[in-house]
Design a protein around this motif. Structure first.
Motif, PDB file in Angstrom:
ATOM      1  N   SER A 150       1.929   4.061   4.352  1.00  0.00           N
ATOM      2  CA  SER A 150       3.273   4.500   4.705  1.00  0.00           C
ATOM      3  C   SER A 150       4.127   4.717   3.465  1.00  0.00           C
ATOM      4  O   SER A 150       5.026   5.558   3.455  1.00  0.00           O
ATOM      5  N   ALA A 151       3.831   3.961   2.419  1.00  0.00           N
ATOM      6  CA  ALA A 151       4.596   4.089   1.175  1.00  0.00           C
ATOM      7  C   ALA A 151       4.125   5.253   0.313  1.00  0.00           C
ATOM      8  O   ALA A 151       4.750   5.557  -0.699  1.00  0.00           O
ATOM      9  N   GLY A 152       3.021   5.909   0.694  1.00  0.00           N
ATOM     10  CA  GLY A 152       2.616   7.106  -0.018  1.00  0.00           C
ATOM     11  C   GLY A 152       1.243   7.097  -0.656  1.00  0.00           C
ATOM     12  O   GLY A 152       0.935   7.972  -1.466  1.00  0.00           O
ATOM     13  N   ALA A 153       0.365   6.133  -0.308  1.00  0.00           N
ATOM     14  CA  ALA A 153      -0.986   6.136  -0.864  1.00  0.00           C
ATOM     15  C   ALA A 153      -1.748   7.371  -0.397  1.00  0.00           C
ATOM     16  O   ALA A 153      -1.554   7.850   0.718  1.00  0.00           O
ATOM     17  N   VAL A 154      -2.617   7.876  -1.252  1.00  0.00           N
ATOM     18  CA  VAL A 154      -3.387   9.079  -0.946  1.00  0.00           C
ATOM     19  C   VAL A 154      -4.663   8.754  -0.183  1.00  0.00           C
ATOM     20  O   VAL A 154      -5.081   9.505   0.679  1.00  0.00           O
ATOM     21  N   ALA A 155      -5.305   7.640  -0.504  1.00  0.00           N
ATOM     22  CA  ALA A 155      -6.601   7.335   0.097  1.00  0.00           C
ATOM     23  C   ALA A 155      -6.867   5.849   0.069  1.00  0.00           C
ATOM     24  O   ALA A 155      -6.184   5.084  -0.621  1.00  0.00           O
ATOM     25  N   ILE A 156      -7.886   5.437   0.840  1.00  0.00           N
ATOM     26  CA  ILE A 156      -8.297   4.044   0.899  1.00  0.00           C
ATOM     27  C   ILE A 156      -9.757   3.934   0.522  1.00  0.00           C
ATOM     28  O   ILE A 156     -10.583   4.719   0.987  1.00  0.00           O
ATOM     29  N   VAL A 157     -10.093   2.978  -0.303  1.00  0.00           N
ATOM     30  CA  VAL A 157     -11.474   2.553  -0.492  1.00  0.00           C
ATOM     31  C   VAL A 157     -11.524   1.097  -0.063  1.00  0.00           C
ATOM     32  O   VAL A 157     -10.814   0.262  -0.613  1.00  0.00           O
ATOM     33  N   THR A 158     -12.312   0.798   0.950  1.00  0.00           N
ATOM     34  CA  THR A 158     -12.369  -0.577   1.439  1.00  0.00           C
ATOM     35  C   THR A 158     -13.409  -1.378   0.663  1.00  0.00           C
ATOM     36  O   THR A 158     -14.391  -0.843   0.176  1.00  0.00           O
ATOM     37  N   LYS A 159     -13.166  -2.683   0.571  1.00  0.00           N
ATOM     38  CA  LYS A 159     -14.107  -3.568  -0.124  1.00  0.00           C
ATOM     39  C   LYS A 159     -14.266  -4.847   0.688  1.00  0.00           C
ATOM     40  O   LYS A 159     -13.309  -5.331   1.283  1.00  0.00           O
ATOM     41  N   PRO A 160     -15.459  -5.419   0.717  1.00  0.00           N
ATOM     42  CA  PRO A 160     -15.682  -6.657   1.459  1.00  0.00           C
ATOM     43  C   PRO A 160     -15.271  -7.864   0.629  1.00  0.00           C
ATOM     44  O   PRO A 160     -15.080  -7.770  -0.578  1.00  0.00           O
ATOM     45  N   GLN A 203       9.878   6.906  -8.529  1.00  0.00           N
ATOM     46  CA  GLN A 203      10.186   7.290  -9.904  1.00  0.00           C
ATOM     47  C   GLN A 203       9.402   8.512 -10.373  1.00  0.00           C
ATOM     48  O   GLN A 203       9.953   9.431 -10.974  1.00  0.00           O
ATOM     49  N   ARG A 204       8.093   8.495 -10.113  1.00  0.00           N
ATOM     50  CA  ARG A 204       7.237   9.588 -10.570  1.00  0.00           C
ATOM     51  C   ARG A 204       6.033   9.666  -9.635  1.00  0.00           C
ATOM     52  O   ARG A 204       5.002   9.046  -9.900  1.00  0.00           O
ATOM     53  N   PRO A 205       6.125  10.410  -8.527  1.00  0.00           N
ATOM     54  CA  PRO A 205       5.040  10.462  -7.540  1.00  0.00           C
ATOM     55  C   PRO A 205       3.682  10.748  -8.183  1.00  0.00           C
ATOM     56  O   PRO A 205       3.521  11.727  -8.914  1.00  0.00           O
ATOM     57  N   THR A 206       2.733   9.858  -7.930  1.00  0.00           N
ATOM     58  CA  THR A 206       1.413   9.909  -8.538  1.00  0.00           C
ATOM     59  C   THR A 206       0.370   9.576  -7.475  1.00  0.00           C
ATOM     60  O   THR A 206       0.602   8.675  -6.662  1.00  0.00           O
ATOM     61  N   PRO A 207      -0.765  10.274  -7.454  1.00  0.00           N
ATOM     62  CA  PRO A 207      -1.808   9.923  -6.480  1.00  0.00           C
ATOM     63  C   PRO A 207      -2.285   8.488  -6.671  1.00  0.00           C
ATOM     64  O   PRO A 207      -2.670   8.098  -7.770  1.00  0.00           O
ATOM     65  N   VAL A 208      -2.232   7.710  -5.591  1.00  0.00           N
ATOM     66  CA  VAL A 208      -2.650   6.310  -5.631  1.00  0.00           C
ATOM     67  C   VAL A 208      -3.746   6.085  -4.602  1.00  0.00           C
ATOM     68  O   VAL A 208      -3.595   6.442  -3.431  1.00  0.00           O
ATOM     69  N   VAL A 209      -4.862   5.508  -5.044  1.00  0.00           N
ATOM     70  CA  VAL A 209      -5.969   5.129  -4.171  1.00  0.00           C
ATOM     71  C   VAL A 209      -5.900   3.621  -3.969  1.00  0.00           C
ATOM     72  O   VAL A 209      -5.942   2.864  -4.937  1.00  0.00           O
ATOM     73  N   ILE A 210      -5.768   3.193  -2.735  1.00  0.00           N
ATOM     74  CA  ILE A 210      -5.719   1.771  -2.431  1.00  0.00           C
ATOM     75  C   ILE A 210      -7.138   1.223  -2.324  1.00  0.00           C
ATOM     76  O   ILE A 210      -7.983   1.782  -1.618  1.00  0.00           O
ATOM     77  N   CYS A 211      -7.404   0.143  -3.029  1.00  0.00           N
ATOM     78  CA  CYS A 211      -8.686  -0.553  -2.955  1.00  0.00           C
ATOM     79  C   CYS A 211      -8.439  -1.838  -2.173  1.00  0.00           C
ATOM     80  O   CYS A 211      -7.910  -2.815  -2.706  1.00  0.00           O
ATOM     81  N   SER A 212      -8.764  -1.828  -0.872  1.00  0.00           N
ATOM     82  CA  SER A 212      -8.308  -2.868   0.046  1.00  0.00           C
ATOM     83  C   SER A 212      -9.469  -3.613   0.682  1.00  0.00           C
ATOM     84  O   SER A 212     -10.529  -3.045   0.933  1.00  0.00           O
ATOM     85  N   THR A 213      -9.248  -4.892   0.975  1.00  0.00           N
ATOM     86  CA  THR A 213     -10.243  -5.694   1.680  1.00  0.00           C
ATOM     87  C   THR A 213     -10.279  -5.302   3.148  1.00  0.00           C
ATOM     88  O   THR A 213      -9.244  -5.122   3.788  1.00  0.00           O
ATOM     89  N   LEU A 214     -11.491  -5.182   3.688  1.00  0.00           N
ATOM     90  CA  LEU A 214     -11.676  -4.725   5.063  1.00  0.00           C
ATOM     91  C   LEU A 214     -11.511  -5.891   6.032  1.00  0.00           C
ATOM     92  O   LEU A 214     -12.460  -6.509   6.482  1.00  0.00           O
ATOM     93  N   THR A 215     -10.262  -6.215   6.347  1.00  0.00           N
ATOM     94  CA  THR A 215      -9.945  -7.257   7.321  1.00  0.00           C
ATOM     95  C   THR A 215      -8.822  -6.752   8.206  1.00  0.00           C
ATOM     96  O   THR A 215      -8.110  -5.806   7.854  1.00  0.00           O
ATOM     97  N   GLU A 216      -8.651  -7.382   9.373  1.00  0.00           N
ATOM     98  CA  GLU A 216      -7.563  -6.963  10.262  1.00  0.00           C
ATOM     99  C   GLU A 216      -6.206  -7.188   9.602  1.00  0.00           C
ATOM    100  O   GLU A 216      -5.310  -6.358   9.689  1.00  0.00           O
ATOM    101  N   LYS A 217      -6.058  -8.333   8.929  1.00  0.00           N
ATOM    102  CA  LYS A 217      -4.811  -8.593   8.211  1.00  0.00           C
ATOM    103  C   LYS A 217      -4.629  -7.569   7.096  1.00  0.00           C
ATOM    104  O   LYS A 217      -3.542  -7.015   6.902  1.00  0.00           O
ATOM    105  N   GLY A 218      -5.709  -7.308   6.378  1.00  0.00           N
ATOM    106  CA  GLY A 218      -5.655  -6.325   5.299  1.00  0.00           C
ATOM    107  C   GLY A 218      -5.351  -4.927   5.801  1.00  0.00           C
ATOM    108  O   GLY A 218      -4.698  -4.137   5.127  1.00  0.00           O
TER     109      GLY A 218
END
Length: 362
Positions: free
Chosen positions: A103-113, A79-94
Motif C-alpha cells: 500500500s505504501a508503494g512497493a513494486v514486488a514481493i519476494v517471500t522467504k521462509p 522524497q524520491r520514488p524508487t522501485p522497492v522489492v519487499i523481501c518478506s517472511t511467508l506468514t499470515e502476520k507477515g
C-alpha cells in the motif's frame, strides 16, 4: 531487455539478517547486469548511504530494528520514488504487514521462509534476479501511496493445458454476465482503483492477482473494507454472483464453471502455469469454456505473458476483451503481449476499466 554490464542496475539491500544480505548480494552480483552498491542491516544505515549515492532498486525487509521497513518505504516514496522489492517472511502476520508495504508503494514481493533460508534463496535466484530486473523497469510514478504490486515467480513453464483443455465451442449467450480480471506487478494498485469505483450492483467478477499463499486472504479482506461490492478470497464452489468479486487464493488455480444458468468457481491444485499459480491463463481459458460471449476479459499491468493466450481464447469464444494501456501500467508486459497476439479487442486506460465492467450489465 536487460542493461549492459557497463550500465548495470544498481541495487541496495536492506535486511537485518546477515545471511540474507550475504546470499542476496551474491546472487544479484552473479547477474551481469546487476550491481549491489550497498548491503546494510537497517534503514538508518541505508539513509546514511543514500546521502552519497542512490540505487535503481531497493531490496527491503519489513521487520527490522531502529526503523521498520514500512516507515522507510514511505519516506523513500515521498522524497524520491524508487522501485522497492519487499523481501518478506511467508506468514499470515507477515502477509498483513507486507500488504501495508504494498500500500505504501512497493513494486514486488519476494517471500522467504523462516527455516532453510539460505537454501531457499539460492533455489529462488532466478525469481530474485527477474524481480529486480522488472522492478528497475517499473513505472514508479504509478505507485503513489495506496498502491502496490505483485510477486514474480520463477519455475518450469507449463501452459494452461496442464490444468484443462481449450474450449471447442462457444457458449450460448445468457443474461448472466461474468468479468474476468488478470494482473500481476502493479496489480494491487490497479485492482483497488477499479473495484472501489464499482457500485454495489455490478457483474460477478473473478480475479487472478499473482500473489503468494497467505497474502490473498489479507488482500481480499482489505479490499472488502474499501469497496461497495463484496470482495473475498475464493473458496471451492463459491458462487459467482452480481456484486461480488472472488480473488483466486495464492498457491492454487481458480477455474470458472457453469451449472445450468449459474456460475461458480473451482479452486484446484496443479503445476505452475506460465510460472504462476494461480495463473491468469488458466482462469481465462475456463471463462472461455464456461462463459464464452457472456464474459468480459481484462488483462492488466504485469510482467511476462501470463493471460495473453487465455485472453485470445476468450475473444475467439465471443467474449469482449480489453487490455490496460501502457501509460497507466506499472509494467506493460502482460497487456503488451496480449495486444501483440490479437487477444485484446480494445486498449483502455486504467481509469476506464470500471465503466467497461458496468457496461456488461447493459
Amino acid at each position: 531487455m536487460t542493461r549492459a554490464a557497463d550500465n548495470p542496475i544498481r541495487v541496495m539491500v536492506v535486511d537485518d539478517s546477515a545471511v540474507v544480505r550475504q546470499v542476496v548480494t551474491g546472487l544479484l552480483q552473479a547477474a551481469p547486469d546487476i550491481e549491489v552498491m550497498a548491503a546494510v542491516s537497517d534503514p538508518v544505515l541505508a539513509i546514511e548511504r543514500l546521502k552519497t549515492a542512490w540505487p535503481d532498486v531497493i531490496v527491503l525487509d519489513v521487520e527490522m530494528p531502529r526503523m521498520d521497513g514500512i516507515t522507510f518505504l514511505r519516506m523513500i516514496m515521498s522524497q524520491r520514488p524508487t522501485p522497492v522489492v519487499i523481501c518478506s517472511t511467508l506468514t499470515e502476520k507477515g502477509a498483513k504487514t507486507t500488504l501495508e508495504a504494498m500500500s505504501a508503494g512497493a513494486v514486488a514481493i519476494v517471500t522467504k521462509p523462516k527455516l532453510g533460508l539460505k537454501q531457499f534463496l539460492q533455489d529462488a535466484s532466478d525469481e530474485l534476479v527477474s524481480t529486480v530486473r522488472a522492478a528497475a523497469r517499473a513505472n514508479v510514478r504509478r505507485l503513489a501511496p495506496g498502491s502496490g504490486a505483485a510477486p514474480v515467480v520463477a519455475s518450469a513453464k507449463h501452459t494452461a493445458d496442464a490444468i484443462l483443455p481449450a474450449a471447442t465451442r462457444a457458449m450460448t449467450t445468457t443474461t448472466e454476465r461474468v468479468v474476468a480480471l488478470g494482473t500481476s506487478t502493479g496489480g494491487t494498485q490497479a485492482l483497488e482503483e477499479v473495484l472501489t469505483a464499482l457500485p454495489r450492483v455490478s457483474p460477478g467478477i473473478v480475479i487472478v492477482q499473482h500473489m503468494p499463499e497467505k497474502f490473498t486472504a489479507a488482500f481480499a479482506a482489505r479490499l472488502d473494507t474499501l469497496c461497495h461490492i463484496t470482495v473475498k478470497e475464493a473458496e471451492h464452489n463459491d458462487r459467482v454472483v452480481p456484486g461480488r468479486a472472488l480473488i483466486a487464493p495464492g498457491g492454487r488455480h481458480m477455474l470458472l464453471k457453469r451449472s445450468g444458468a449459474q456460475y461458480h468457481v473451482e479452486v484446484v491444485d496443479g503445476p505452475l502455469v506460465n510460472r504462476h499459480r494461480p495463473s491468469v491463463d488458466v482462469l481465462f481459458r475456463s471463462v472461455a469454456k464456461s462463459a464464452g460471449a457472456n464474459a468480459l476479459g481484462v488483462i492488466m499491468t504485469g510482467m511476462g505473458d501470463d493471460g495473453a493466450a487465455g485472453l485470445l481464447e476468450m475473444r475467439n469464444q465471443g467474449a469482449r476483451t480489453l487490455a490496460q494501456d501502457e501509460e497507466s501500467c506499472v509494467v506493460f508486459g502482460m497487456p503488451k503481449e496480449a495486444i501483440k497476439r490479437g487477444g485484446a479487442e480494445r486498449v483502455v486506460a486504467l481509469s476506464g476499466i470500471a465503466s467497461e465492467i458496468q457496461r456488461q450489465l447493459l
